[in-house]
Design an enzyme around this catalytic site. Structure first.
Site, PDB file in Angstrom:
ATOM      1  N   ILE A   1     -17.877 -15.105  31.401  1.00  0.00           N
ATOM      2  CA  ILE A   1     -19.188 -14.489  31.659  1.00  0.00           C
ATOM      3  C   ILE A   1     -19.262 -13.082  31.072  1.00  0.00           C
ATOM      4  O   ILE A   1     -20.340 -12.531  30.916  1.00  0.00           O
ATOM      5  CB  ILE A   1     -19.536 -14.446  33.171  1.00  0.00           C
ATOM      6  CG1 ILE A   1     -18.545 -13.570  33.942  1.00  0.00           C
ATOM      7  CG2 ILE A   1     -19.645 -15.841  33.748  1.00  0.00           C
ATOM      8  CD1 ILE A   1     -19.047 -13.160  35.321  1.00  0.00           C
ATOM      9  N   ASP A   2     -18.105 -12.487  30.740  1.00  0.00           N
ATOM     10  CA  ASP A   2     -18.073 -11.063  30.367  1.00  0.00           C
ATOM     11  C   ASP A   2     -18.672 -10.751  28.996  1.00  0.00           C
ATOM     12  O   ASP A   2     -19.018  -9.603  28.727  1.00  0.00           O
ATOM     13  CB  ASP A   2     -16.630 -10.541  30.402  1.00  0.00           C
ATOM     14  CG  ASP A   2     -16.122 -10.377  31.824  1.00  0.00           C
ATOM     15  OD1 ASP A   2     -16.894 -10.630  32.760  1.00  0.00           O
ATOM     16  OD2 ASP A   2     -14.944 -10.002  31.995  1.00  0.00           O
TER      17      ASP A   2
ATOM     18  N   ARG B   1     -16.806 -35.851  23.616  1.00  0.00           N
ATOM     19  CA  ARG B   1     -17.689 -36.789  22.898  1.00  0.00           C
ATOM     20  C   ARG B   1     -17.514 -36.662  21.380  1.00  0.00           C
ATOM     21  O   ARG B   1     -17.631 -37.654  20.657  1.00  0.00           O
ATOM     22  CB  ARG B   1     -19.131 -36.595  23.341  1.00  0.00           C
ATOM     23  CG  ARG B   1     -19.252 -36.934  24.848  1.00  0.00           C
ATOM     24  CD  ARG B   1     -20.496 -37.657  25.220  1.00  0.00           C
ATOM     25  NE  ARG B   1     -20.330 -38.278  26.529  1.00  0.00           N
ATOM     26  CZ  ARG B   1     -21.295 -38.382  27.434  1.00  0.00           C
ATOM     27  NH1 ARG B   1     -22.509 -37.908  27.180  1.00  0.00           N
ATOM     28  NH2 ARG B   1     -21.063 -38.998  28.585  1.00  0.00           N
TER      29      ARG B   1
ATOM     30  N   MET C   1     -20.348  -7.801  37.515  1.00  0.00           N
ATOM     31  CA  MET C   1     -19.028  -8.079  36.940  1.00  0.00           C
ATOM     32  C   MET C   1     -18.925  -7.571  35.502  1.00  0.00           C
ATOM     33  O   MET C   1     -19.916  -7.177  34.889  1.00  0.00           O
ATOM     34  CB  MET C   1     -18.725  -9.562  37.009  1.00  0.00           C
ATOM     35  CG  MET C   1     -18.148  -9.972  38.347  1.00  0.00           C
ATOM     36  SD  MET C   1     -17.553 -11.669  38.321  1.00  0.00           S
ATOM     37  CE  MET C   1     -16.584 -11.671  39.822  1.00  0.00           C
ATOM     38  N   GLY C   2     -17.737  -7.655  34.974  1.00  0.00           N
ATOM     39  CA  GLY C   2     -17.424  -7.176  33.627  1.00  0.00           C
ATOM     40  C   GLY C   2     -16.195  -6.306  33.749  1.00  0.00           C
ATOM     41  O   GLY C   2     -16.290  -5.104  33.962  1.00  0.00           O
TER      42      GLY C   2
ATOM     43  N   HIS D   1     -18.731 -12.843  42.816  1.00  0.00           N
ATOM     44  CA  HIS D   1     -18.488 -14.147  42.184  1.00  0.00           C
ATOM     45  C   HIS D   1     -19.694 -15.070  42.137  1.00  0.00           C
ATOM     46  O   HIS D   1     -19.623 -16.115  41.487  1.00  0.00           O
ATOM     47  CB  HIS D   1     -17.307 -14.846  42.870  1.00  0.00           C
ATOM     48  CG  HIS D   1     -15.986 -14.267  42.449  1.00  0.00           C
ATOM     49  ND1 HIS D   1     -15.519 -13.086  42.963  1.00  0.00           N
ATOM     50  CD2 HIS D   1     -15.081 -14.687  41.547  1.00  0.00           C
ATOM     51  CE1 HIS D   1     -14.345 -12.809  42.403  1.00  0.00           C
ATOM     52  NE2 HIS D   1     -14.058 -13.757  41.546  1.00  0.00           N
TER      53      HIS D   1
HETATM   54  O1  F6P Z   1     -13.422 -12.440  33.316  1.00  0.00           O
HETATM   55  C1  F6P Z   1     -14.429 -12.887  34.148  1.00  0.00           C
HETATM   56  C2  F6P Z   1     -14.393 -12.144  35.461  1.00  0.00           C
HETATM   57  O2  F6P Z   1     -15.402 -12.690  36.302  1.00  0.00           O
HETATM   58  C3  F6P Z   1     -14.528 -10.628  35.373  1.00  0.00           C
HETATM   59  O3  F6P Z   1     -15.863 -10.218  35.219  1.00  0.00           O
HETATM   60  C4  F6P Z   1     -13.894 -10.194  36.670  1.00  0.00           C
HETATM   61  O4  F6P Z   1     -13.377  -8.905  36.563  1.00  0.00           O
HETATM   62  C5  F6P Z   1     -12.802 -11.190  36.862  1.00  0.00           C
HETATM   63  O5  F6P Z   1     -13.145 -12.346  36.108  1.00  0.00           O
HETATM   64  C6  F6P Z   1     -12.547 -11.598  38.300  1.00  0.00           C
HETATM   65  O6  F6P Z   1     -11.454 -12.433  38.336  1.00  0.00           O
HETATM   66  P1  F6P Z   1     -11.012 -13.292  39.597  1.00  0.00           P
HETATM   67  O7  F6P Z   1     -11.945 -14.454  39.724  1.00  0.00           O
HETATM   68  O8  F6P Z   1      -9.634 -13.726  39.292  1.00  0.00           O
HETATM   69  O9  F6P Z   1     -11.130 -12.397  40.781  1.00  0.00           O
END
Ligand code: F6P
Length: 324
Positions: free
Chosen positions: A128-129, A26, A171-172, A254
């Site tokens: 998200i990290d 946009r 995650m991270g 996820h």
């Molecule tokens: O970088 C974002 C992330 O969700 C990390 O937290 C995690 O280690 C990684 O991606 C997982 O990756 P994939 O979706 O390829 O398994």
């Protein structure tokens, strides 16, 4: 003068990427710039999966999780030949500027690509990290933390009912940014993150002390990238040391990557999307747009990639105090 730009998302998707894409499209339309979407990140760039976008293409997307442009991780782009193919595709479409939405890997590719082929690129921090230097928050982080926290609250209910100790992995990949607010907000006894050394022995000691003080349920948050390995490994060692503790492991996984973005992520994605396009128009390149102390800043890709965004160590102390 920018006449035609293209936007793509790459690496792990994150909630708010659509808000960012929408803002890019946009803003371009607003300024009379033609805008294209590259499907599936660098993979699609190499294959020439490039589609024309207009204002209507991004209608009804600001509230949606995932990325409408899809995402992928590409090994081929890491080769010179791959990047040459990508450049040929962009040249065919007469693209003269790029907005790259993603994390560290995305910007490493973008930096190389710009150095070799000179197409100006501005990055938007989409992961998200929250592990990118040059922005206080990344797009998707707030949603991911809230998603994880919702799950932790539910686990707390059952942990309490059964007098159990839960090891919850969040995650991270290389960072504890998701783990810290989950631990503080979820009332965890312990948090294990890659940025600080905490041995399994220290975890065992803390749990033993709590157990002796008649605590009956425990939450231990483990960032997936912690140096002591994952939640499953830590839980097994703890069980061996304190057999009377009824332990369970939950890997949130996820689920943290999806879902409707929070207001904070919609706002951030929108702000950054506008800043990326206007940055390109003002001659910015090889930089990531971010928000630091509520101000818009552009940080060179090499700094976002190689400088470490430090975690405030006082958060670890907070977890300790609050779990007394
Ligand atoms: O970088 C974002 C992330 O969700 C990390 O937290 C995690 O280690 C990684 O991606 C997982 O990756 P994939 O979706 O390829 O398994």
């Amino acid at each position: 003068m920018m006449k035609r730009i293209a936007v793509f998302t790459s690496g792990g998707d994150s909630p708010g990427m659509n808000a960012c894409i929408r803002a890019v499209v946009r803003t371009a339309v607003y300024h009379g710039i033609e805008v294209y979407g590259i499907m599936r990140g660098y993979k699609g760039m190499i294959k020439g999966e490039i589609v024309k976008l207009d204002s209507a293409s991004v209608s009804n997307t600001v509230q949606k999780g995932g990325t409408l442009l899809k995402s992928a991780r590409s090994q081929t782009f890491m080769t010179k030949e791959g990047r040459q193919q990508a450049f040929d595709q962009l040249s065919n479409h007469k693209i003269d500027g790029l907005v790259a939405i993603g994390g560290n890997g995305t910007f490493t590719g973008a930096m190389l690509f710009e150095q070799e082929f000179g197409i100006p690129t501005v990055g938007a921090p989409g992961t998200i990290d929250n592990d990118l230097y040059g922005t206080d928050y990344t797009i998707g982080y707030d949603t991911a933390v809230n998603t994880a926290l919702e799950a932790i609250d539910k686990i707390r209910d059952t942990a309490d009912s059964h007098d159990r100790c839960f090891f919850i992995e969040v995650m991270g990949r290389d960072s504890g940014y998701i783990a810290i607010p989950c631990a503080i907000g979820g009332g965890a006894e312990i948090v294990m993150i890659p940025e600080t050394q905490m041995s399994t022995e220290a975890v065992i000691d803390t749990l033993r002390t709590g157990w002796k003080r008649s605590k009956t349920s425990f939450i231990v948050i483990v960032a997936e990238g912690d140096e002591e390995n994952n939640a499953t490994t830590v839980a097994a060692k703890v069980k061996e040391a304190i057999p009377e503790l009824d332990t369970r492991v939950t890997i949130i996984g996820h689920v943290q990557r999806g879902g409707s973005p929070t207001a904070a992520d919609r706002l951030l994605g929108s702000q950054i999307g506008i800043a990326a396009v206007e940055g390109l128009m003002n001659g910015m390149h090889n930089v990531m747009a971010g928000i630091v102390d509520r101000k818009l800043v552009y940080t060179p890709f090499h700094e976002t990639i190689y400088k470490k965004k430090l975690i405030n160590q006082s958060f670890m102390r907070m977890v300790e105090i609050l779990s007394v």
